[in-house]
Scaffold this active site. Structure first.
Site, PDB file in Angstrom:
ATOM      1  N   TYR A  47       0.858  -1.197   0.000  1.00 59.12           N
ATOM      2  CA  TYR A  47       0.000   0.000   0.000  1.00 59.12           C
ATOM      3  C   TYR A  47       0.882   1.230   0.000  1.00 59.12           C
ATOM      4  CZ  TYR A  47      -5.017  -0.372   0.127  1.00 59.12           C
ATOM      5  OH  TYR A  47      -6.324  -0.501  -0.239  1.00 59.12           O
ATOM      6  N   GLU A  49      -0.510   4.798  -0.602  1.00 62.05           N
ATOM      7  CA  GLU A  49      -1.315   6.003  -0.867  1.00 62.05           C
ATOM      8  C   GLU A  49      -0.458   7.251  -0.679  1.00 62.05           C
ATOM      9  OE1 GLU A  49      -4.896   5.933   1.481  1.00 62.05           O
ATOM     10  OE2 GLU A  49      -5.699   4.243   0.335  1.00 62.05           O
ATOM     11  N   ASP A 193      -5.958  13.696 -25.294  1.00 66.29           N
ATOM     12  CA  ASP A 193      -5.916  12.293 -24.880  1.00 66.29           C
ATOM     13  C   ASP A 193      -5.221  11.539 -26.003  1.00 66.29           C
ATOM     14  OD1 ASP A 193      -6.393   9.625 -24.409  1.00 66.29           O
ATOM     15  OD2 ASP A 193      -8.456   9.902 -23.732  1.00 66.29           O
ATOM     16  N   THR A 219      -3.292   6.272 -22.141  1.00 65.22           N
ATOM     17  CA  THR A 219      -3.154   4.939 -21.572  1.00 65.22           C
ATOM     18  C   THR A 219      -1.726   4.503 -21.857  1.00 65.22           C
ATOM     19  OG1 THR A 219      -3.968   3.964 -23.615  1.00 65.22           O
ATOM     20  CG2 THR A 219      -5.562   4.250 -21.830  1.00 65.22           C
ATOM     21  N   LYS A 222      -1.598   0.670 -25.250  1.00 61.32           N
ATOM     22  CA  LYS A 222      -1.982   0.548 -26.667  1.00 61.32           C
ATOM     23  C   LYS A 222      -0.700   0.535 -27.512  1.00 61.32           C
ATOM     24  CE  LYS A 222      -6.617   2.418 -25.974  1.00 61.32           C
ATOM     25  NZ  LYS A 222      -6.719   3.184 -24.721  1.00 61.32           N
ATOM     26  N   ARG A 228      -1.534  -2.357 -18.734  1.00 66.69           N
ATOM     27  CA  ARG A 228      -2.811  -1.660 -18.767  1.00 66.69           C
ATOM     28  C   ARG A 228      -2.806  -0.560 -17.705  1.00 66.69           C
ATOM     29  NH1 ARG A 228      -7.097  -2.866 -21.559  1.00 66.69           N
ATOM     30  NH2 ARG A 228      -5.879  -4.421 -22.636  1.00 66.69           N
TER      31      ARG A 228
HETATM   32  N1  DSN Z   1     -11.707   1.048 -25.503  1.00 65.38           N
HETATM   33  C1  DSN Z   1     -10.485   1.592 -26.022  1.00 65.38           C
HETATM   34  C2  DSN Z   1     -10.334   1.341 -27.477  1.00 65.38           C
HETATM   35  O1  DSN Z   1     -10.530   0.211 -27.862  1.00 65.38           O
HETATM   36  O2  DSN Z   1     -10.006   2.234 -28.226  1.00 65.38           O
HETATM   37  C3  DSN Z   1     -10.336   3.013 -25.706  1.00 65.38           C
HETATM   38  O3  DSN Z   1     -10.326   3.179 -24.339  1.00 65.38           O
END
Ligand code: DSN
Length: 426
Positions: A47, A49, A193, A219, A222, A228
């Site tokens: 933990y 925080e 984003d 994110t 990707k 993730r």
């Molecule tokens: N759900 C994702 C995508 O497939 O683009 C985006 O968060």
């Protein structure tokens, strides 16, 4: 304890599924063994925080090191001056920005979800649309590109406090400079984003939004090819536009407001095992070989888009600048829905997802489009010469989506080829 064969058998099956098929979901990738190792490490037991050096728990001196390393590597990757590596996901990162920049009910402007935008950029079923006043801009019907004239017109008329660029299904470069100009004109915060193209941006193949936007979210899983999760970044020129005060009446800098919006605002304990895995992925992205990987992602996508066009498919905007493309099935197969197409392709071990196309005549549950992307197959080692082969397989399935023998034959060809591209060392 006896081994939990039930769950490990399920994991084994998923590993087999990932190994035998062609993965074309634009938002997916395969992480390295080191990223997997860090995620499965003892850091999950801790933990922590708070933030490095300012934690609410004892014994954080070691995780402080890995969180600081993740921060420093991320700053280096994008030339950022401030970052937060704790968001559990991209939507959490976006939520923190909303919380830091807006009050409930405030107006903001994002790309229409059915034109390629993201759920957390104003969908009425998401916190962004439920708690704030969402305004939208579209892509143009004639060329599938962002309608910047409309964006400016809505911005000047409605005066949103936040303007968001970024998308889940948009294959073109953004005109960040133009959006920043209108944001400055109306006194709005400009957020990008960059979740989808983050890896291409890190490799210098697309414009870096950290130079143009006040705040950037992403994110990490990707194109970037990490675990993730989510991150927030800021470049050098962040102002404190409204002198927004905290409940204590103290004027704070946006970085402090964003930190507070992540923890304690919207999250509790950070996932330190995932943060360590983020650090590993950022370190990988700083290697010269990463640029070669991202160039191949981009080249594979361009060749794949051409191959679709050669077979008579319509690509929204006519092609791609990044890793993905949105195919409008209606030109070639007017009666075929994205839902049926996705199911038939999955049966052939080709994984993709149905997607609405701009100005779609069908609902989000049926759709007229499919979205494809090349990050995962490129990690796997497929080069541009294999893209026409993949498109040909897709075309054979979509031409006869109800023909089980046809699908089986394609699946056998897929499986036989993918054996040549091994995945996972352990
Ligand atoms: N759900 C994702 C995508 O497939 O683009 C985006 O968060």
């Amino acid at each position: 304890m006896t081994r939990d064969t039930e769950i490990f058998d399920i994991i084994r099956r998923e590993r087999e599924r990932q190994t035998r098929g062609i993965e074309l979901i634009a938002s997916e990738n395969y992480v390295s063994d080191q990223v997997l190792e860090a995620m499965g490490s003892v850091l999950t037991n801790k933990y922590a925080e708070g933030y490095p050096g300012k934690r609410y728990y004892g014994g954080c001196e070691v995780v402080d090191l890995s969180e600081r390393l993740a921060q420093e590597r991320l700053k280096q990757l994008y030339g950022a001056v401030w970052v937060n590596v704790q968001p559990h996901s991209g939507a959490q990162a976006n939520m923190a920005v909303f919380m830091a920049c807006l009050n409930a009910g405030d107006k903001f402007l994002g790309l229409n979800l059915s034109h390629g935008g993201h759920l957390s950029h104003g969908s009425p079923v998401n916190f962004s649309g439920l708690m704030f006043h969402a305004l939208e801009y579209n892509v143009r019907e004639e060329d599938g590109r962002v309608d910047y004239d409309q964006l400016e017109q809505v911005a000047r008329t409605e005066h949103p406090k936040l303007i968001i660029a970024g998308a889940s299904a948009y294959s073109r470069e953004w005109d960040y400079e133009r959006i920043r100009r209108v944001a400055d004109e109306i006194g709005a915060i400009f957020m990008v984003d960059m979740a989808h193209p983050a890896g291409l941006i890190a490799a210098g193949l697309l414009k870096n939004p950290v130079k143009y936007a006040h705040i950037v979210t992403s994110t990490t899983h990707k194109t970037l090819r990490g675990p993730r999760g989510g991150v927030i970044l800021m470049g050098e020129d962040f102002p404190n536009p409204w002198g927004k005060t905290t409940p204590k009446g103290e004027v704070k800098m946006m970085s402090a407001m964003l930190d507070s919006a992540v923890f304690p605002g919207t999250q509790g304990g950070p996932l330190e095992h995932v943060i360590a895995a983020k650090a590993v992925a950022f370190g990988e992205a700083l290697q010269p070989s990463y640029v070669d990987y991202q160039k191949q992602v981009q080249l594979n996508a361009a060749v794949m888009a051409e191959a679709f066009v050669d077979k008579g498919y319509k690509i929204i905007s006519g092609g791609t600048d990044n890793h993905c493309m949105l195919v409008d099935l209606r030109t070639k197969f007017p009666d075929l829905t994205g839902k049926i197409a996705e199911k038939a392709l999955v049966a052939a071990d080709i994984t993709t997802n149905k997607n609405m196309v701009p100005f779609d005549s069908r609902s989000a549950f049926q759709t007229s489009g499919l979205r494809f992307g090349t990050p995962a197959i490129t990690t796997r080692g497929l080069k541009e010469d294999m893209m026409p082969w993949i498109v040909n397989l897709i075309d054979r399935v979509l031409g006869n989506p109800e023909d089980e023998q046809n699908i089986l034959k394609v699946r056998q060809e897929v499986n036989a080829e993918m054996v040549k591209y091994p995945l996972f060392a352990w």
